[in-house]
Scaffold this motif. Sequence first.
Motif, PDB file in Angstrom:
ATOM      1  N   HIS A 183      49.061  31.790  36.368  1.00  0.00           N
ATOM      2  CA  HIS A 183      48.669  31.477  37.731  1.00  0.00           C
ATOM      3  C   HIS A 183      49.716  31.889  38.746  1.00  0.00           C
ATOM      4  O   HIS A 183      49.390  32.417  39.802  1.00  0.00           O
ATOM      5  N   ASP A 184      50.968  31.638  38.468  1.00  0.00           N
ATOM      6  CA  ASP A 184      52.026  31.930  39.432  1.00  0.00           C
ATOM      7  C   ASP A 184      53.176  32.623  38.713  1.00  0.00           C
ATOM      8  O   ASP A 184      53.111  32.897  37.509  1.00  0.00           O
ATOM      9  N   THR A 185      54.222  32.933  39.459  1.00  0.00           N
ATOM     10  CA  THR A 185      55.329  33.697  38.875  1.00  0.00           C
ATOM     11  C   THR A 185      56.055  32.932  37.782  1.00  0.00           C
ATOM     12  O   THR A 185      56.571  33.533  36.849  1.00  0.00           O
ATOM     13  N   GLU A 186      56.098  31.601  37.888  1.00  0.00           N
ATOM     14  CA  GLU A 186      56.802  30.840  36.857  1.00  0.00           C
ATOM     15  C   GLU A 186      56.122  30.975  35.502  1.00  0.00           C
ATOM     16  O   GLU A 186      56.756  31.292  34.496  1.00  0.00           O
ATOM     17  N   CYS A 187      54.815  30.722  35.446  1.00  0.00           N
ATOM     18  CA  CYS A 187      54.163  30.816  34.133  1.00  0.00           C
ATOM     19  C   CYS A 187      54.040  32.273  33.690  1.00  0.00           C
ATOM     20  O   CYS A 187      54.045  32.557  32.487  1.00  0.00           O
ATOM     21  N   ALA A 188      54.000  33.208  34.634  1.00  0.00           N
ATOM     22  CA  ALA A 188      54.023  34.618  34.237  1.00  0.00           C
ATOM     23  C   ALA A 188      55.343  34.967  33.557  1.00  0.00           C
ATOM     24  O   ALA A 188      55.370  35.682  32.549  1.00  0.00           O
ATOM     25  N   HIS A 230      58.255  39.386  38.904  1.00  0.00           N
ATOM     26  CA  HIS A 230      58.414  40.111  40.169  1.00  0.00           C
ATOM     27  C   HIS A 230      58.134  41.594  39.972  1.00  0.00           C
ATOM     28  O   HIS A 230      57.438  42.214  40.786  1.00  0.00           O
ATOM     29  N   HIS A 231      58.696  42.180  38.893  1.00  0.00           N
ATOM     30  CA  HIS A 231      58.453  43.603  38.621  1.00  0.00           C
ATOM     31  C   HIS A 231      56.958  43.873  38.451  1.00  0.00           C
ATOM     32  O   HIS A 231      56.407  44.813  39.033  1.00  0.00           O
ATOM     33  N   VAL A 232      56.298  43.060  37.627  1.00  0.00           N
ATOM     34  CA  VAL A 232      54.883  43.293  37.332  1.00  0.00           C
ATOM     35  C   VAL A 232      54.044  43.129  38.597  1.00  0.00           C
ATOM     36  O   VAL A 232      53.134  43.923  38.860  1.00  0.00           O
ATOM     37  N   SER A 233      54.358  42.104  39.383  1.00  0.00           N
ATOM     38  CA  SER A 233      53.615  41.889  40.627  1.00  0.00           C
ATOM     39  C   SER A 233      53.742  43.088  41.555  1.00  0.00           C
ATOM     40  O   SER A 233      52.752  43.543  42.150  1.00  0.00           O
ATOM     41  N   ARG A 234      54.960  43.621  41.673  1.00  0.00           N
ATOM     42  CA  ARG A 234      55.171  44.787  42.532  1.00  0.00           C
ATOM     43  C   ARG A 234      54.426  46.000  41.994  1.00  0.00           C
ATOM     44  O   ARG A 234      53.819  46.769  42.759  1.00  0.00           O
ATOM     45  N   LEU A 235      54.418  46.193  40.680  1.00  0.00           N
ATOM     46  CA  LEU A 235      53.727  47.333  40.081  1.00  0.00           C
ATOM     47  C   LEU A 235      52.216  47.216  40.269  1.00  0.00           C
ATOM     48  O   LEU A 235      51.526  48.221  40.518  1.00  0.00           O
ATOM     49  N   LEU A 236      51.689  46.002  40.164  1.00  0.00           N
ATOM     50  CA  LEU A 236      50.257  45.807  40.402  1.00  0.00           C
ATOM     51  C   LEU A 236      49.901  46.115  41.850  1.00  0.00           C
ATOM     52  O   LEU A 236      48.870  46.735  42.136  1.00  0.00           O
ATOM     53  N   THR A 237      50.761  45.691  42.779  1.00  0.00           N
ATOM     54  CA  THR A 237      50.528  46.002  44.193  1.00  0.00           C
ATOM     55  C   THR A 237      50.579  47.507  44.431  1.00  0.00           C
ATOM     56  O   THR A 237      49.736  48.061  45.150  1.00  0.00           O
ATOM     57  N   ASP A 238      51.574  48.179  43.828  1.00  0.00           N
ATOM     58  CA  ASP A 238      51.680  49.631  43.978  1.00  0.00           C
ATOM     59  C   ASP A 238      50.450  50.344  43.440  1.00  0.00           C
ATOM     60  O   ASP A 238      50.082  51.424  43.926  1.00  0.00           O
ATOM     61  N   THR A 239      49.813  49.760  42.423  1.00  0.00           N
ATOM     62  CA  THR A 239      48.637  50.387  41.818  1.00  0.00           C
ATOM     63  C   THR A 239      47.367  50.086  42.602  1.00  0.00           C
ATOM     64  O   THR A 239      46.331  50.700  42.359  1.00  0.00           O
ATOM     65  N   GLY A 240      47.448  49.155  43.541  1.00  0.00           N
ATOM     66  CA  GLY A 240      46.294  48.874  44.379  1.00  0.00           C
ATOM     67  C   GLY A 240      45.501  47.648  44.002  1.00  0.00           C
ATOM     68  O   GLY A 240      44.444  47.392  44.585  1.00  0.00           O
ATOM     69  N   TRP A 241      46.000  46.857  43.035  1.00  0.00           N
ATOM     70  CA  TRP A 241      45.283  45.629  42.682  1.00  0.00           C
ATOM     71  C   TRP A 241      45.604  44.549  43.704  1.00  0.00           C
ATOM     72  O   TRP A 241      46.739  44.399  44.121  1.00  0.00           O
ATOM     73  N   PRO A 242      44.607  43.773  44.113  1.00  0.00           N
ATOM     74  CA  PRO A 242      44.845  42.741  45.131  1.00  0.00           C
ATOM     75  C   PRO A 242      45.612  41.553  44.562  1.00  0.00           C
ATOM     76  O   PRO A 242      45.732  41.391  43.346  1.00  0.00           O
ATOM     77  N   THR A 243      46.121  40.732  45.450  1.00  0.00           N
ATOM     78  CA  THR A 243      46.849  39.535  45.058  1.00  0.00           C
ATOM     79  C   THR A 243      46.001  38.302  45.350  1.00  0.00           C
ATOM     80  O   THR A 243      45.064  38.345  46.147  1.00  0.00           O
ATOM     81  N   CYS A 244      46.345  37.205  44.672  1.00  0.00           N
ATOM     82  CA  CYS A 244      45.668  35.931  44.892  1.00  0.00           C
ATOM     83  C   CYS A 244      46.700  34.826  44.738  1.00  0.00           C
ATOM     84  O   CYS A 244      47.539  34.879  43.836  1.00  0.00           O
ATOM     85  N   GLU A 245      46.633  33.842  45.614  1.00  0.00           N
ATOM     86  CA  GLU A 245      47.631  32.779  45.590  1.00  0.00           C
ATOM     87  C   GLU A 245      47.481  31.840  44.404  1.00  0.00           C
ATOM     88  O   GLU A 245      48.404  31.083  44.082  1.00  0.00           O
ATOM     89  N   ARG A 246      46.336  31.878  43.704  1.00  0.00           N
ATOM     90  CA  ARG A 246      46.116  30.977  42.576  1.00  0.00           C
ATOM     91  C   ARG A 246      46.016  31.684  41.233  1.00  0.00           C
ATOM     92  O   ARG A 246      45.881  31.020  40.206  1.00  0.00           O
ATOM     93  N   HIS A 247      46.067  32.999  41.234  1.00  0.00           N
ATOM     94  CA  HIS A 247      45.939  33.747  39.985  1.00  0.00           C
ATOM     95  C   HIS A 247      46.913  34.910  39.993  1.00  0.00           C
ATOM     96  O   HIS A 247      46.919  35.702  40.940  1.00  0.00           O
ATOM     97  N   PHE A 248      47.728  35.031  38.948  1.00  0.00           N
ATOM     98  CA  PHE A 248      48.719  36.100  38.917  1.00  0.00           C
ATOM     99  C   PHE A 248      48.039  37.462  38.888  1.00  0.00           C
ATOM    100  O   PHE A 248      48.468  38.395  39.571  1.00  0.00           O
ATOM    101  N   ILE A 249      46.978  37.610  38.067  1.00  0.00           N
ATOM    102  CA  ILE A 249      46.132  38.808  38.126  1.00  0.00           C
ATOM    103  C   ILE A 249      45.104  38.533  39.209  1.00  0.00           C
ATOM    104  O   ILE A 249      44.129  37.810  39.000  1.00  0.00           O
TER     105      ILE A 249
END
Length: 723
Positions: free
Chosen positions: A485-490, A508-527
């Motif tokens: 759900h969030d960066t801690e459990c990720a 943090h790395h994975v989140s940035r890579l997902l953003t660079d690839t164009g996947w949207p973010t959600c405050e309640r789900h890491f994916i």
Amino acid sequence: MCEELGFEKLLDEEGFFARLFGRAPSGAGKDPLYGPDLPVVLLTGGPGMGKGRLLRAVRDRFAAKVPVIHLDCASPVYADRADPEPGARSAATEALVEVAGRLSTWQGTGGSFAFPRLFTGLAVIATGVAEGTPEAVATEAERYENLPQKQRLRGLATGDFWRGVLRGAIRNLLTTLSGQAFDPYSAAVSNALLDALFERLAPRGRAELERIYGAYPGAAGQPRIGLRILAADFRAGGEAREVAESFLFRALREDLEAAFGGPAGWLRRVGRPGLLLDHAEAPLGERLLRAVLTDRRGGQRDRVVIVGTARRSDGGAFLHGGLPPREVTPPAEYRPADGAPPDWTRRTDEGADRAPLADGVLLLRMPLLTGDQLRRETVRRQRYAEPEGGANRRRIDAAVARLSGGRPHTVIRLAAAAAAFRMPADANDRDILDAPLRLPGDDATERPVAEVLLRELVLDQLPVRLPTEHHAHWLDLLTHLSVAHDTECADVLLRHHQSGHVHHLTAHHVSRLLTDTGWPTCERHFIGDFGLRQLLVHRLYGLRPGGAAWYADHHLLRDHYAERAAGPDTPSAGGAFRSLTAHRMNHHLVSGGADDVVSHLAATLPGRPRQWCAELLEIAQAPYPGGADARRERAQGLVPAEGPPLRRTVDQLLHAVWLCEERTRPTGKETARTLAKLLDLLSIMDFDGAGLLSRTATDWSALAENEQPLLRCTCTEQLRRRR
């Protein structure tokens, strides 16, 4: 696959691209958008949004009427062609040569194009061939012999002031030096080449070279010096080579401008030429975009329509001059659903020449498919009659809509797989992911559509900046992160699943890579993309027999938060949950601990109904594991439950809310009535604050009846908007 699905209005006679090129697909002229200062148009959207499909459709619609060249910036062919002579070629120069080569044979209105300005720069960097002899330089330069002059019918006078630039002159002059010993990049070879270029030109040709290459950085108006510096910069590599490549791209655009400008060009040519850069987020594409944006910011003007693709929603980090996201001024944007394209102008205030490159960009937000478009696509592919009045088709439409979120490529694949598929009774939407799909040209091999989509959306579109050592297990990491759900459990999951690796990725790395690839973010789900998360959840459950990998990941997180909750019960990092206990209970619920969760909820309800309802929604926002699903029966009280009335009612309510919050099956009136009934029962029980639940019963049942989420977040809002 329908290349124009979802793009019809962009491509029609009055659409955006007809206005951008100044000519419709039928050949009719159109008042051109923008100009003489043109924005670079970037198609933005993550994997499966159809950016490449739209570029191909633009090429197919317009290339017969205006000169439009499609370039795949991720193709290895350009680097492969440059590899034999790395001192005289690069992926960028090979791409420019391909563009010029195609246009030199274009047979549309006005005929083919000539590229003498580009040819001159290419010929000079040919002095960087490995062997360095006059013969080797001449051979390299002759690769470009078709570029400086137009193809003409034999016997017709050309009248070109570039006539005779090559025609054996370079080889004749250079071979006079044959047999002599030269150091690599000898000035004698370079001088002979420059003599061949300048001395055979008419005065107008020399004047053009002086104007172009006299403006090279450091040339001080001297074209020979400019060309020598260009060759030296190219050989130097690094940033110096990028300057040289950028200038060569400018020379190509100057050649096109010359063909369209002036009385002859005005009479013979129509519209604007176009360069379509697919996968422009790749290094080659970024270099080309940076070059044209820098030139135009500096005052260079040309009429070449540049359309590229961008995975990131902001167009790409390189556009923003290193500014952190919170300080970025978004580029101008166009959403096709809004109707007419927006006005676009470049900044003209003081400092405009130092503005971020984003100032020269127009973002075209790739459209999601509407509900009507989605339904037409699924209906078009159905192969049998509907004896139940279309109930199965409607159920498939709903499943495709929810799992795709309107993402065009996912819609197309799921609709094709569902062509002969029947949804099981009381099916979860994810059941459709096992439907077999046969791709054209795939040796008639059928594979589950989930496997096809993960290949196409994840493995075939790895983040550009993903280190090579992580390529092999990127999909596995994302699969395990589907329960985070969030960066801690990720980070908990990443540490566990990378324990044997030398190099580690953090959340943090994975989140940035997902953003660079164009996947949207959600405050309640890491994916943060609902459809991608469902694909990954489906894969996680099937990784090991009996869903063992699923249960192991949830148990890992449950135990982590149980240990942390042994201390002060504080919000978990990332803010996805109100408390560590709620986070722990979420993972316990979906890994076999439903009875324990019911006990916790029954014990904590009295005296705090509002906080309790918020915690209940957080705990129940989780996917259901594979296998038989008894939640509906349990919610309706058809499964025997033990304990006092409060506990039994909370048990039923938890399973009803879980059905609503999973978002992968219809809820509708039946579930809405169940929610209202259970909350009304609780509201008349004898505990402090019970009466407050009556209002909640009304609110939640209304949302459930209309298939709305009870707990809103970014990804469920996306689903709501697609309905």
